[in-house]
Structures are given as C-alpha cells and as structure tokens.
Write an enzyme that holds these catalytic residues in place. Structure first.
Site, short mmCIF file in Angstrom:
data_model
loop_
_atom_site.label_atom_id
_atom_site.label_comp_id
_atom_site.label_asym_id
_atom_site.label_seq_id
_atom_site.Cartn_x
_atom_site.Cartn_y
_atom_site.Cartn_z
N LYS A 54 0.83 -1.20 0.00
CA LYS A 54 0.00 0.00 0.00
C LYS A 54 0.86 1.26 0.00
CE LYS A 54 -3.67 -2.55 2.32
NZ LYS A 54 -4.24 -2.97 3.62
N GLN A 98 -4.02 -1.70 9.99
CA GLN A 98 -3.92 -2.99 9.33
C GLN A 98 -4.51 -4.10 10.20
OE1 GLN A 98 -2.83 -3.64 6.14
NE2 GLN A 98 -3.54 -5.71 6.53
N ASP A 121 -10.59 3.54 4.70
CA ASP A 121 -10.66 2.08 4.51
C ASP A 121 -12.06 1.54 4.81
OD1 ASP A 121 -9.35 -0.25 3.71
OD2 ASP A 121 -8.86 -0.83 5.76
#
Length: 281
Positions: A54, A98, A121
């Site tokens: 990413k 994450q 996200d």
C-alpha cells in the site's frame, strides 16, 4: 456461446490510478500532498507485506505514506492515543489500521476511534451505516473495488439477482448494501445458510467472500452468471473453483489480478478525495 469476459482488475486499477495522478498534481499546485497513515501493530509477515504494498502504491502516485509500526505488546489505550494524534493531524488525510491486530487489543474499539472523515478504509460502523443508507463517502475498499469493476465492464445490476456468499462487516455486508442500492435483489448467504447451491443456481451475479479456497463450484451456478471472486487464499487461489466456474460464467474475475489490485486503488482514491475535501475541490 459468446466469449468469456475476464474481469481483469489490473486494467481497472491502472485506469483509476491514471486519473488520480492528475488530481494529485492539481492538489500539489496548491501546496497539498495527500497523506495516508498506515498503522501496523506487531510483526505479522503478511500484514507487513500488505502495508508495504500500500505504501509503495501511494508513493508511485505522489501520495505520502506515513508508516507507523507499533510493538505487538502495546495496549489498546496506546493504540487509541496514536489514532487520536493522527485524527488531529491536518497533514494526514486517511488512516488505515492494518487487520488483524494482536488478540489482546480491542480492534473494534480502535476502528471506531478513526475520525469518519479519515476512515478511507471504510472500517467504522458509522461509515458502514452511511454506506447502507446510500450516502457513504468511503465504502470499505474491497466492496468499492467490486462496484468499480462492475462499472468499468458495464455489468447490469439493476433488477438482477445477486448472491453474496459471506457477511463480514468490511466485505459481505457492505457489498450487499451497495448492490441493493443499485437496485439488485440481494441474497446474503453465510455459514448457516441452508441449500446454498439453490441460492447460487438462481444468481445472475455471484460475489464470493467466504474465505474458503475453491469453495464455490461451477455446477452450483446458473449458466451465464457473473462471478466476482473477492477471496484470496494460500496458493494464490480464490473462493471459487476457477476452472469449473469459468465454464458456466459469462464473466469472471481472475485470482490473483481481479479484485485485489482494484482494492488498493480504491484506498488511494479515497485518500485523494479526503485531501480534496479539505480544500473543497
């Protein structure tokens, strides 16, 4: 039978990123560089790889990748403090925690602490609720990627029967909501669903998000179904048995190279959009 349509995510991802480059350049002209902060807790090798991927994708577009690596033995409170500091940092436009975090940390609490305007996200319950109501700004990235693929290849959704296999809060549930908002008739199946094969045999669109390798078989599918495989398992295989599903499908995503590349491009897109909103571009 007509030629199969391979829903190549690399093509879709490249187009998204190409369009984003112009937007990043426009922001640079007024002194703003989009910034995505990624938080990694612990030393999970797969998570480290994902965060690196990413970050590299960000840097190729001129987006700042602010990487924060925390020890596996931190407390939930320490993680919340880190997120709070990022929420307050005007130079940070998106925050990604994450998954997964170590078991002793309250992951849901950490997700919920991300400011909604920086939830690029799509992990907060508020973001999910807004997505379900049809005005969410940043849907979860994999569902957003699925819709991007559908749009790119001009797949008709309205009036179609869509079956989503999986009900996770950042994949199965939000993609069901997005399809419903596009006027599909949506069935969400899961581990307690009886007669799964019957549901799939009636599906015009199948979204596989169950987390089991090669689970969905071609014999279960309606002839000509569109198959979107959002799974990724060890051995580079998805949640559908590709060979058998390919024979029945009119269109199908490959694994790898289908939904995955577009998911990352959606994260970049949301980060750029967040930066644009700070100056109302």
């Amino acid at each position: 039978m007509a030629d199969k349509l391979i829903l190549d995510g690399k093509i879709v991802s490249n187009e998204v990123k190409m369009k984003l480059k112009d937007r990043v350049d426009k922001l640079a002209d007024i002194g703003i560089t989009p910034c995505l902060a990624t938080i990694l807790v612990g030393e999970d090798p797969s998570s480290e790889t994902y965060v690196k991927m990413k970050g590299n994708a960000c840097e190729k577009l001129g987006i700042i990748s602010k990487r924060i690596h925390l020890s596996a033995d931190i407390t939930t409170d320490t993680l919340l403090q880190t997120i709070s500091e990022l929420n307050e940092d005007d130079g940070v436009h998106g925050i990604l925690l994450q998954h997964p975090v170590p078991d002793h940390i309250d992951e849901r609490c950490a997700f919920e602490s991300i400011a909604i305007e920086k939830d690029v996200d799509g992990v907060t319950s508020l973001g999910y609720g807004q997505t379900a109501f049809g005005f969410g700004v940043y849907p979860s990235c994999t569902p957003a990627a699925i819709m991007q693929i559908i749009d790119y290849f001009d797949i008709q959704v309205e009036g179609k029967n869509a079956v989503v296999v999986g009900r996770s809060p950042i994949l199965g549930k939000p993609v069901s909501a997005l399809l419903l908002n596009r006027n599909a008739t949506v069935t969400t199946c899961h581990s307690y669903t009886e007669n799964l094969e019957l549901h799939l045999s009636q599906a015009d669109i199948v979204v596989a998000a169950v987390g089991k390798p090669n689970f969905i078989q071609g014999s279960w599918l309606k002839e000509g179904a569109v198959v979107i495989d959002a799974g990724y398992n060890k051995g580079n295989v998805g949640d559908v048995d590709y060979e058998s599903c390919y024979k029945k499908a009119s269109a199908i995503t490959p694994v790898p190279g289908g939904v995955g590349p577009v998911t990352i491009s959606m994260l970049l897109k949301h980060t750029v959009e967040s930066a644009e909103r700070t100056v109302k571009i």
